[in-house]
Scaffold this motif. Structure first.
Motif, mmCIF file in Angstrom:
data_model
loop_
_atom_site.group_PDB
_atom_site.id
_atom_site.type_symbol
_atom_site.label_atom_id
_atom_site.label_comp_id
_atom_site.label_asym_id
_atom_site.label_seq_id
_atom_site.Cartn_x
_atom_site.Cartn_y
_atom_site.Cartn_z
ATOM 1 N N VAL A 244 0.843 -1.204 0.000
ATOM 2 C CA VAL A 244 0.000 0.000 0.000
ATOM 3 C C VAL A 244 0.878 1.255 0.000
ATOM 4 C CG1 VAL A 244 -0.232 0.312 2.512
ATOM 5 C CG2 VAL A 244 -2.126 0.927 1.014
ATOM 6 N N LEU A 245 2.139 1.111 0.368
ATOM 7 C CA LEU A 245 3.051 2.252 0.395
ATOM 8 C C LEU A 245 3.381 2.789 -0.991
ATOM 9 C CD1 LEU A 245 5.524 1.030 3.125
ATOM 10 C CD2 LEU A 245 4.169 3.106 3.238
ATOM 11 N N THR A 246 3.192 1.968 -2.024
ATOM 12 C CA THR A 246 3.553 2.394 -3.383
ATOM 13 C C THR A 246 2.954 3.757 -3.720
ATOM 14 O OG1 THR A 246 3.769 0.129 -4.195
ATOM 15 C CG2 THR A 246 3.324 1.823 -5.828
ATOM 16 N N ASN A 247 1.650 3.878 -3.586
ATOM 17 C CA ASN A 247 1.016 5.137 -3.975
ATOM 18 C C ASN A 247 1.383 6.271 -3.032
ATOM 19 O OD1 ASN A 247 -0.467 4.616 -6.407
ATOM 20 N ND2 ASN A 247 -1.822 3.290 -5.208
ATOM 21 N N ILE A 248 1.554 5.956 -1.762
ATOM 22 C CA ILE A 248 1.910 7.007 -0.801
ATOM 23 C C ILE A 248 3.265 7.603 -1.161
ATOM 24 C CG2 ILE A 248 2.410 7.526 1.615
ATOM 25 C CD1 ILE A 248 0.487 5.262 2.400
ATOM 26 N N LEU A 249 4.248 6.760 -1.335
ATOM 27 C CA LEU A 249 5.587 7.260 -1.652
ATOM 28 C C LEU A 249 5.606 7.968 -3.007
ATOM 29 C CD1 LEU A 249 8.074 7.140 0.164
ATOM 30 C CD2 LEU A 249 6.458 5.346 0.734
ATOM 31 N N LEU A 271 1.073 -1.115 -9.598
ATOM 32 C CA LEU A 271 1.915 -1.985 -8.780
ATOM 33 C C LEU A 271 1.521 -1.963 -7.311
ATOM 34 C CD1 LEU A 271 5.252 -0.670 -10.286
ATOM 35 C CD2 LEU A 271 4.345 -2.964 -10.664
ATOM 36 N N GLY A 272 0.565 -1.098 -6.952
ATOM 37 C CA GLY A 272 0.283 -0.839 -5.545
ATOM 38 C C GLY A 272 -0.538 -1.912 -4.844
ATOM 39 N N LEU A 276 -2.916 -5.037 -6.054
ATOM 40 C CA LEU A 276 -2.565 -6.393 -5.633
ATOM 41 C C LEU A 276 -3.757 -7.077 -4.975
ATOM 42 C CD1 LEU A 276 -0.224 -8.481 -5.318
ATOM 43 C CD2 LEU A 276 0.289 -7.404 -3.123
ATOM 44 N N ALA A 277 -4.438 -6.336 -4.086
ATOM 45 C CA ALA A 277 -5.585 -6.904 -3.372
ATOM 46 C C ALA A 277 -6.714 -7.252 -4.329
ATOM 47 C CB ALA A 277 -6.078 -5.924 -2.316
ATOM 48 N N PHE B 6 -7.391 6.571 -2.297
ATOM 49 C CA PHE B 6 -6.549 5.376 -2.227
ATOM 50 C C PHE B 6 -7.069 4.427 -1.160
ATOM 51 C CE2 PHE B 6 -3.365 6.374 -5.260
ATOM 52 C CZ PHE B 6 -3.392 7.755 -5.340
ATOM 53 N N ALA B 7 -6.598 3.187 -1.247
ATOM 54 C CA ALA B 7 -6.895 2.133 -0.274
ATOM 55 C C ALA B 7 -8.411 2.041 -0.034
ATOM 56 C CB ALA B 7 -6.103 2.355 1.000
#
Lengths: 602, 90, 157
Positions: A244-249, A271-272, A276-277, B6-7
């Protein structure tokens, strides 16, 4: 003893001698276990100048006093040795269920000495320890090895092993356990291969005891509750994993792209963790005693990259993804499976591929070198193929097996290797986040994000938000995280418990299970002690302050696009204050007074 | 302005991003409008006791609002607002 | 209306917290080989299943137990084990079709789930509700609802 078992297993593969000895309670108290106590054993027993791949190096597998208890997410162990990749102290941390099995078998550590004349594996069932022939296993990948060993030992055996990569001494080869968990960095797998040790299989039917069960259970229930209520530890990591860090970074402009030529990758979302989920994820997975379940059980059905296993984690997704300008999650996941099957550190493998892509772009590596493979930016097939070649030790894979530093150096451009102390830098751009850059430069094992994960405060806001772009207060922040993490690692707990708890809760649980009183201050002091001991080791191995640096690109080439465009790492401004606050002199050497404060000697 | 999710917020809103046409003077105005549209399921991941939850990552044009003026951060129609609920780490 | 330990294997992450809670609660130490709930993991596929005594209505273990160490509780309906009466013949180990009667060689006794007297430690500690202490008649309600929703999606065009 409680928490600890009180017994250490020592196996000399040169002489076939197997012996046990008591665990020194004083050392256990001061260094706790795992990374801490393992480093102390290395300090006492191994000359820091030895060749890491020589029989004189030792390989220590060590869980901590919390390992095997129901402290939340505390089932880890550490492999401590001199790193084949770095020549520095190495302490690779792994989860799964192997570490607890060693405790239940009745040991706080296994110390491997010497080297066997032919391939062997170690079979430990409680007090029974056998060195067995492994010539029929040599060459097998990690899943094949595990199946074969279980067939000849015990269906329930927990197995830590190397794949062909460790056998061939790929300098960033790792040790895998539970098929999908890695003691990943610094080439600990190559050290195991150099000892002709294929695997350690363990069955343990004994117990880990608790000094004060009521106090421990009370402390554990509180700790579990805090982690459960924390949005990252309680929900986020289980739903999306670390990816989940992909989009944050990427959104803050700190997602290193194209071998760190840039800090933003337009198609990173593919790729985030969310993607993936929605696509490859089968279900979450947890290590022993874990309540967080960040593990990703995945499956790729695309016939081009078909496979199943666990991962990718953020670092892997980034490394084979944006760092190579690739946005094909299937391909990235396949490369991840290959690393697990052959036993290679995914971060170092991926960053080495990215470095090779840059050298290829410059014409310093050609199709003749690669055996016809067009190692161009974004070429997912090429990335997967060269990863496979590295794992099996063929063709261009033999060059990549040296890691990016030696590869780039052989092409006359060591500065294109994005490493610190020859270890590949993970997925956070030091130009976009100042504190993590200082951590990369000073981590004793080489560039490593988990040693001082200041991304938590600087980007996520856990426990509080600090500005990623400022340098004020960063040296103190980095030191705090580095010390806390060192002590935490030594207990056997997982770093992700820090999404919820901290030194107070860890000290309380540690004290209740061992019966040894630890205040939070004692706990942090253990961390400081472990850090300084590692530092001393490195200085004695020949590393100097010159090695506490970052590649020129991060110091001199500003990020080109994205939210952190134009930024550079301000490491040189932070380092002197870091040394000072650490109690070290201007050359980064611990002063006598600092050593005295920690009970260490020069 | 462009708002990106997101998420968990992608599941709550049913989208990855939306072109928000209504003018909002501040981030607080935007969030309250989004809460009105998506309800409690959205609110619980973004606000705590009426204020910005400290673990939420909201970027306006790539800058974290916790270092700007939090909910009082002014917004322009050409801004891009990115919202991450507190789920990430590692 | 009785309670049962519901196994939702699709939610099991293989963390073994249930085993640890069980051994600490019953034996006072952390010892997964001395637990009454056992988690079986398929490593390659990453699938795990916790297993424990099902307190069968027609319990083969009770049938074969000559000293009547295993009996049915008239109030709860559970299969109770009185280790004091047990002669260690291990006939229950042979009889249980699920393999849920376990012989522990260290403590020299049979280990079998006793539902912790009605407040199972394993269900309390499970982080993902893979184990739940629920009413046996309505136990599958959530699962039924989840699956029937697939019909709902299929038919709502």
């Amino acid at each position: 003893m409680d928490g600890w078992i009180g017994k250490v297993l020592r196996v000399n593969l040169s002489t076939d001698k197997v012996s046990t000895e008591a665990l020194d309670p004083g050392l256990a108290k001061d260094y706790i276990g795992a990374r801490g106590l393992g480093t102390k054993i290395m300090t006492d027993e191994v000359d820091p100048k030895v060749d890491p791949l020589s029989p004189e190096n030792k390989l220590i597998f060590m869980p901590g006093p919390l390992t095997g208890t129901f402290a939340p997410s505390a089932g880890r162990y550490t492999v401590v040795t001199k790193g084949a990749l770095t020549g520095a102290i190495a302490s690779a941390n792994s989860g799964g269920t192997w570490g607890p099995a060693l405790k239940f078998a009745g040991y706080d550590a296994v110390i491997i000495e010497g080297a066997a004349p032919k391939p062997v594996y170690l079979w430990i069932k409680n007090a029974k320890v056998e060195i067995r022939d492994a010539s029929h296993l040599w060459g097998k990948d990690v899943p094949e090895t595990s199946d074969a060993i279980r067939a000849e030992t015990d269906d329930d055996a927990k197995i830590a092993c190397i794949g062909p990569a460790g056998e061939n001494r790929v300098l960033f080869a790792c040790i895998m356990n539970d098929l999908h968990r890695a003691a990943g960095r610094s080439g600990v797998g190559a050290v195991m291969g150099s000892k002709n040790l294929k695997a350690i299989a363990v069955v343990g039917t004994g117990a880990v005891t608790c000094a004060d069960p009521k106090a421990f259970e009370s402390a554990v229930v509180k700790a579990r509750d805090k982690i459960h209520k924390h949005p990252v530890g309680g929900t986020g990591l289980r739903l999306y994993g670390t990816d989940v860090l992909t989009n944050i970074l990427n959104q803050i402009g700190g997602y290193p792209t194209k071998n760190y030529q840039d800090g933003h990758f337009p198609t990173a979302d593919k790729l985030g963790g969310e993607t993936l989920a929605a696509t490859l994820l089968q279900r979450p997975k947890g290590c022993f005693s874990c309540i967080i379940s960040c593990g990703r059980v995945t499956k790729v059905t695309n016939p081009k990259y078909a496979g199943e296993g666990e991962g990718p984690e953020y670092e892997t997704s980034w490394g084979f993804g944006g760092d190579c300008c690739i946005d094909d999650l299937d391909a990235v996941t396949k490369a991840n499976y290959l690393c697990n099957e052959y036993g290679m550190d995914a971060i170092s493998m991926a960053v080495t591929v990215a470095c090779a892509m840059e050298l290829y772009e410059m014409g310093l590596i050609t199709k003749e070198d690669t055996g016809g493979i067009a190692l161009e930016w974004g070429n997912a097939e090429a990335m997967v193929e060269v990863t496979r070649l590295t794992g099996i030790g063929e063709g261009f894979g033999k060059k990549l097996a040296l890691g990016s530093y030696r590869l780039a150096e052989s092409c006359g451009h060591p500065e294109l290797s994005m490493t610190v102390k020859k270890q590949e830098i993970p997925a956070y751009d030091a130009r976009a986040v100042q504190g993590i850059g200082l951590n990369f430069a000073t981590a004793n094992c080489g560039a490593a994000h988990v040693r001082g994960y200041t991304i938590a405060p600087e980007v996520l806001g856990n426990p509080v938000k600090v500005d990623k772009d400022t340098i004020e207060g960063k040296p103190a922040l980095v030191i705090l995280f580095q010390n806390l993490t060192a002590a935490l690692d030594a207990t056997g707990a997982c770093l992700f418990t820090t999404f919820g708890i901290g030194a107070d809760e860890l000290a309380e649980m540690l004290g209740a299970v061992t019966g040894v009183g630890y205040t939070s201050e004692d706990f942090m002091k253990c961390g400081d002690r472990i850090w300084n001991l590692e530092r001393q080791w490195n200085l004695n191995a020949g590393l100097t302050a010159n090695d506490d640096t970052l590649p020129p690109r991060l110091l001199k080439e500003p990020i080109k696009t994205g939210a952190s465009k134009g930024r550079l790492s301000r490491l040189p401004e932070m380092l002197p204050e870091y040394y000072e606050l650490r109690g070290w002199d201007k050359n980064g050497v611990p002063t006598a007074s600092k050593l005295g404060e920690l009970g260490l000697t020069a | 302005m462009m708002v990106q999710y997101f998420a968990l917020l992608r599941d709550v809103t049913g989208k990855k991003e939306e072109d928000w046409r209504q003018p909002e003077a501040t981030l607080g105005d935007l969030l309250h409008a989004l809460v009105a549209k998506y309800g409690r399921a959205f609110e619980r991941w973004v606000l705590k006791d009426g204020d910005l939850w400290n673990l939420v990552i909201i970027l306006v044009n790539g800058r974290d609002v916790r270092h700007l003026q939090r909910l009082a951060t002014p917004l322009a129609p050409t801004d891009t607002v990115v919202i991450f609920p507190p789920v990430g780490g590692g | 209306m009785a309670s049962m330990l519901m196994i939702n294997a699709d939610k099991c992450t293989g963390c073994h917290n249930c085993e640890l809670a069980c051994s600490m609660g019953h034996e006072g130490v952390f010892r997964p080989s001395a637990t009454r709930v056992h988690v079986y993991t398929w490593e390659r596929e990453g699938f795990s299943v916790p297993m424990m005594c099902q307190h069968c209505r027609d319990a083969p273990c009770i049938t074969v137990c000559t000293p009547h160490a295993l009996t049915r509780d008239p109030v709860t309906g559970w299969v109770n084990l009185d280790n004091g009466k047990c002669i260690g013949c291990k006939m229950c180990v042979q009889a249980c079709p699920f393999g849920n009667a376990v012989w522990d060689e260290e403590t020299v006794k049979i280990l079998k789930c006793d539902n912790c007297g009605g407040d199972p430690a394993c269900a309390k500690v499970c982080p993902t509700h893979a184990l739940e202490w629920v009413d046996d008649v309505t136990a599958t309600r959530a699962r039924k609802r989840a699956f029937s929703e697939k019909f709902k999606h299929a038919f709502s065009e």
